[in-house]
Design a protein around this motif. Structure first.
Motif, PDB file in Angstrom:
ATOM      1  N   THR A 167      12.035  63.278  43.527  1.00 48.38           N
ATOM      2  CA  THR A 167      11.080  62.198  43.259  1.00 48.38           C
ATOM      3  C   THR A 167      10.670  61.459  44.533  1.00 48.38           C
ATOM      4  O   THR A 167       9.696  60.707  44.531  1.00 48.38           O
ATOM      5  CB  THR A 167      11.656  61.190  42.235  1.00 48.38           C
ATOM      6  OG1 THR A 167      13.004  60.916  42.595  1.00 48.38           O
ATOM      7  CG2 THR A 167      11.629  61.756  40.835  1.00 48.38           C
ATOM      8  N   ASP A 168      11.396  61.692  45.630  1.00 46.36           N
ATOM      9  CA  ASP A 168      11.010  61.042  46.895  1.00 46.36           C
ATOM     10  C   ASP A 168       9.628  61.509  47.364  1.00 46.36           C
ATOM     11  O   ASP A 168       8.947  60.817  48.100  1.00 46.36           O
ATOM     12  CB  ASP A 168      12.013  61.372  48.017  1.00 46.36           C
ATOM     13  CG  ASP A 168      13.368  60.763  47.735  1.00 46.36           C
ATOM     14  OD1 ASP A 168      13.430  59.850  46.875  1.00 46.36           O
ATOM     15  OD2 ASP A 168      14.356  61.208  48.342  1.00 46.36           O
ATOM     16  N   ASN A 169       9.271  62.738  46.954  1.00 52.68           N
ATOM     17  CA  ASN A 169       7.982  63.322  47.390  1.00 52.68           C
ATOM     18  C   ASN A 169       6.762  62.788  46.644  1.00 52.68           C
ATOM     19  O   ASN A 169       5.644  63.128  46.990  1.00 52.68           O
ATOM     20  CB  ASN A 169       7.953  64.834  47.093  1.00 52.68           C
ATOM     21  CG  ASN A 169       8.895  65.626  47.967  1.00 52.68           C
ATOM     22  OD1 ASN A 169       9.078  66.793  47.738  1.00 52.68           O
ATOM     23  ND2 ASN A 169       9.487  65.005  48.971  1.00 52.68           N
ATOM     24  N   LEU A 170       6.986  62.000  45.603  1.00 58.08           N
ATOM     25  CA  LEU A 170       5.863  61.729  44.707  1.00 58.08           C
ATOM     26  C   LEU A 170       4.773  60.871  45.340  1.00 58.08           C
ATOM     27  O   LEU A 170       3.628  60.859  44.868  1.00 58.08           O
ATOM     28  CB  LEU A 170       6.351  61.108  43.394  1.00 58.08           C
ATOM     29  CG  LEU A 170       7.285  62.020  42.574  1.00 58.08           C
ATOM     30  CD1 LEU A 170       7.592  61.417  41.220  1.00 58.08           C
ATOM     31  CD2 LEU A 170       6.693  63.415  42.399  1.00 58.08           C
ATOM     32  N   THR A 171       5.109  60.187  46.439  1.00 54.54           N
ATOM     33  CA  THR A 171       4.084  59.382  47.121  1.00 54.54           C
ATOM     34  C   THR A 171       3.038  60.277  47.794  1.00 54.54           C
ATOM     35  O   THR A 171       1.977  59.793  48.188  1.00 54.54           O
ATOM     36  CB  THR A 171       4.732  58.464  48.183  1.00 54.54           C
ATOM     37  OG1 THR A 171       5.676  59.255  48.914  1.00 54.54           O
ATOM     38  CG2 THR A 171       5.421  57.269  47.553  1.00 54.54           C
ATOM     39  N   SER A 172       3.331  61.583  47.908  1.00 52.40           N
ATOM     40  CA  SER A 172       2.293  62.499  48.433  1.00 52.40           C
ATOM     41  C   SER A 172       1.119  62.614  47.468  1.00 52.40           C
ATOM     42  O   SER A 172       0.047  63.091  47.829  1.00 52.40           O
ATOM     43  CB  SER A 172       2.837  63.916  48.625  1.00 52.40           C
ATOM     44  OG  SER A 172       4.061  63.920  49.243  1.00 52.40           O
ATOM     45  N   THR A 174      -1.799  61.152  45.750  1.00 54.20           N
ATOM     46  CA  THR A 174      -2.602  59.962  46.069  1.00 54.20           C
ATOM     47  C   THR A 174      -3.970  60.004  45.383  1.00 54.20           C
ATOM     48  O   THR A 174      -4.260  60.939  44.632  1.00 54.20           O
ATOM     49  CB  THR A 174      -2.862  59.879  47.594  1.00 54.20           C
ATOM     50  OG1 THR A 174      -3.734  60.981  47.936  1.00 54.20           O
ATOM     51  CG2 THR A 174      -1.583  59.958  48.405  1.00 54.20           C
ATOM     52  N   GLU A 175      -4.817  59.052  45.718  1.00 54.98           N
ATOM     53  CA  GLU A 175      -6.186  58.985  45.181  1.00 54.98           C
ATOM     54  C   GLU A 175      -7.035  60.181  45.633  1.00 54.98           C
ATOM     55  O   GLU A 175      -8.146  60.382  45.141  1.00 54.98           O
ATOM     56  CB  GLU A 175      -6.884  57.680  45.600  1.00 54.98           C
ATOM     57  CG  GLU A 175      -6.557  56.466  44.757  1.00 54.98           C
ATOM     58  CD  GLU A 175      -5.198  55.855  45.079  1.00 54.98           C
ATOM     59  OE1 GLU A 175      -4.579  56.277  46.092  1.00 54.98           O
ATOM     60  OE2 GLU A 175      -4.748  54.974  44.320  1.00 54.98           O
ATOM     61  N   LYS A 201       8.088  61.348  35.524  1.00 50.48           N
ATOM     62  CA  LYS A 201       7.813  60.572  36.741  1.00 50.48           C
ATOM     63  C   LYS A 201       6.572  61.116  37.466  1.00 50.48           C
ATOM     64  O   LYS A 201       5.764  60.345  37.985  1.00 50.48           O
ATOM     65  CB  LYS A 201       9.041  60.590  37.665  1.00 50.48           C
ATOM     66  CG  LYS A 201      10.188  59.751  37.092  1.00 50.48           C
ATOM     67  CD  LYS A 201      11.456  59.904  37.894  1.00 50.48           C
ATOM     68  CE  LYS A 201      12.627  59.245  37.146  1.00 50.48           C
ATOM     69  NZ  LYS A 201      13.929  59.692  37.644  1.00 50.48           N
ATOM     70  N   ARG A 205       3.080  59.000  38.072  1.00 50.96           N
ATOM     71  CA  ARG A 205       2.434  58.874  39.392  1.00 50.96           C
ATOM     72  C   ARG A 205       0.987  59.397  39.323  1.00 50.96           C
ATOM     73  O   ARG A 205       0.071  58.790  39.891  1.00 50.96           O
ATOM     74  CB  ARG A 205       3.255  59.648  40.446  1.00 50.96           C
ATOM     75  CG  ARG A 205       2.658  59.652  41.817  1.00 50.96           C
ATOM     76  CD  ARG A 205       2.642  58.264  42.461  1.00 50.96           C
ATOM     77  NE  ARG A 205       1.920  58.297  43.731  1.00 50.96           N
ATOM     78  CZ  ARG A 205       1.438  57.237  44.348  1.00 50.96           C
ATOM     79  NH1 ARG A 205       1.590  56.027  43.835  1.00 50.96           N
ATOM     80  NH2 ARG A 205       0.796  57.357  45.496  1.00 50.96           N
ATOM     81  N   GLU A 208      -1.142  56.804  37.773  1.00 50.42           N
ATOM     82  CA  GLU A 208      -1.350  55.686  38.713  1.00 50.42           C
ATOM     83  C   GLU A 208      -2.540  55.937  39.641  1.00 50.42           C
ATOM     84  O   GLU A 208      -3.298  55.019  39.939  1.00 50.42           O
ATOM     85  CB  GLU A 208      -0.092  55.594  39.586  1.00 50.42           C
ATOM     86  CG  GLU A 208       0.567  54.230  39.673  1.00 50.42           C
ATOM     87  CD  GLU A 208       1.917  54.430  40.370  1.00 50.42           C
ATOM     88  OE1 GLU A 208       2.922  54.485  39.639  1.00 50.42           O
ATOM     89  OE2 GLU A 208       1.951  54.566  41.616  1.00 50.42           O
ATOM     90  N   VAL A 209      -2.679  57.190  40.095  1.00 53.67           N
ATOM     91  CA  VAL A 209      -3.701  57.479  41.111  1.00 53.67           C
ATOM     92  C   VAL A 209      -4.896  58.263  40.554  1.00 53.67           C
ATOM     93  O   VAL A 209      -5.795  58.649  41.307  1.00 53.67           O
ATOM     94  CB  VAL A 209      -3.089  58.255  42.318  1.00 53.67           C
ATOM     95  CG1 VAL A 209      -2.029  57.429  43.010  1.00 53.67           C
ATOM     96  CG2 VAL A 209      -2.530  59.609  41.884  1.00 53.67           C
TER      97      VAL A 209
END
Ligand SMILES: Cc1ncc(COP(=O)(O)O)c(C=O)c1O
Length: 397
Positions: A167-172, A174-175, A201, A205, A208-209
């Motif tokens: 789950t650390d990768n999920l910020t990849s 994006t919009e 999760k 994400r 969210e985007v």
């Protein structure tokens, strides 16, 4: 091996197994000499109802008597494809689901990728490392194995990779992301299940985007893991679902499924955003509809979980380190790739079909027909244990 097979048919490897099959029925394949092979692979998960299931054969024959191909996909209202799509809508938990039927798993992936780009207006796609989604240019672009891709470059750009279950990768995501595409259960990587609500999760994400979540259910799909599709066990609904393999009980098929508001974007600007001549072919759609009805009207899906327990109880050996997967999608992990290799070849000699996984050389694939009996499971597991004992003895001597 038949020389003509090597001389005239294009090969995918230098050492194909080259078995000559004369007939297949239920859980068995038969060679020209009449030797029976118990099938623990089911055409790599494609023959979920076993070989030549009478209900499916009947549905195919009935349709053959009416009409086969009459028009390219999407123009005429043909009962088999409509009825199959309606059943899919009723059983996938995807609201207002529409189904686009195509010819293979990889074409369904291509369609899903195009749909995600068309609907979101974005181009980036995020896939998981070690995933397998097929072998046409788009699907191949999703693969993380550079060695397998390099000879075919350039592939499609703007593909990024994340690690499955991390789950650390999920910020990849994006919009800029059109879609995240994942196998619900990673197949070629070794039948790896999502853990700790990973898929939920990812979906959160994505929401969210404004990215779409595409789930590839081509392997677990059609009842193999206890439900019609394995995401139904993980509390997540994909924006685009991709299906294939067991869909038409051994006839070539694939499809992608999405809510109407997403799917309808393929029909305009430009019109015919995806077209195919044979997609939704009436004979194949009749087989797909009969397959789905058979699964919905019997206990086969639920029984696959009981059969999993039987496999797990029977397959105990010092060389077996782990059994991964769910239902009748099992990967037996052994101590080395050499043992896996020997086991697969020895078992074939003894009349049991096993197979490799694409990216996990220590794994042996067990994906039998859902119709396999408990007695057949016991017989096949005995062969596996005998082979492993022989391999163990050979290494000692
Ligand atoms: C998870 C997954 N996706 C896609 C595909 C591609 O399907 P096909 O071989 O029908 O093109 C496969 C085939 O093995 C698969 O296992």
């Amino acid at each position: 091996m038949n020389k003509d097979f090597l001389n005239y048919q294009a090969q995918t490897s230098l050492q194909p197994l080259g078995m000559e099959i004369a007939k297949a029925k239920g859980s068995y394949l038969y060679n020209k000499e009449g030797k029976a092979y118990l099938d623990f692979v089911a055409g790599v998960s494609a023959c979920g109802l076993g070989h030549c299931h009478p209900t499916i054969v009947k549905a195919i024959k009935n349709q053959l008597d009416l009409y086969m191909h009459v028009m390219v996909y999407g123009e005429y209202a043909l009962a088999p494809a409509i009825e199959f799509s309606k059943l899919i809508a009723e059983n996938t938990a995807i609201p207002t689901a529409k189904t686009y039927m195509v010819n293979s798993g990889t074409e369904a992936i291509e369609g899903a990728l195009k749909l995600a780009r068309r609907y979101t207006g974005r181009s980036e796609i995020i896939a998981a490392k070690n995933a397998y989604h097929g072998n046409t240019m788009g699907s191949l672009s999703l693969m993380s194995y550079e060695k397998r891709k390099t000879p075919f470059l350039p592939l499609i750009p703007e593909i990024k990779h994340i690690s499955f279950n991390n789950t650390d990768n999920l910020t990849s995501i994006t919009e800029n992301t059109a879609a995240v595409i994942l196998e619900t259960i990673q197949g070629g990587a070794g039948f790896i299940l999502p853990q700790n609500n990973y898929l939920q999760k990812v979906k959160a994400r994505c929401e969210e985007v404004g990215a779409l979540l595409i789930l590839d259910e081509i392997q677990p799909g059609f009842g193999r893991t206890g439900k019609l599709f394995s995401y139904l066990d993980f509390n997540v609904i994909p924006d685009i679902l991709v299906i294939g393999k067991g869909m038409a009980s051994g006839l070539p098929a694939g499809a992608f499924v999405a809510p109407a508001k997403i799917m309808d974007s393929l029909s305009n600007n430009p019109k015919m955003g995806h077209i195919t001549t044979f997609g939704g072919n009436p004979v194949i759609a009749a087989a797909a509809k009969a397959t789905l009805e058979e699964l919905l009207n019997t206990n086969l899906m639920a029984e696959s979980l009981k059969k999993e327990t039987l496999f797990r109880n029977l397959l105990k050996h010092p060389y077996i380190t782990k059994i991964r997967g769910k239902g009748l999608m099992l990967a037996v992990l052994v101590q080395s790739a050499e043992i896996a290799n020997k086991l697969i070849l020895k078992a074939q000699e003894k009349g049991l079909i096993l197979f490799w996984l694409l990216f996990e050389p220590k794994a042996v694939r067990i994906t039998p027909p859902l119709t396999i009996s408990e007695q057949e499971i016991e017989e096949g597991c005995n062969v596996i244990l005998t082979c492993l004992n022989e391999i163990q003895n050979e290494s000692v001597n």
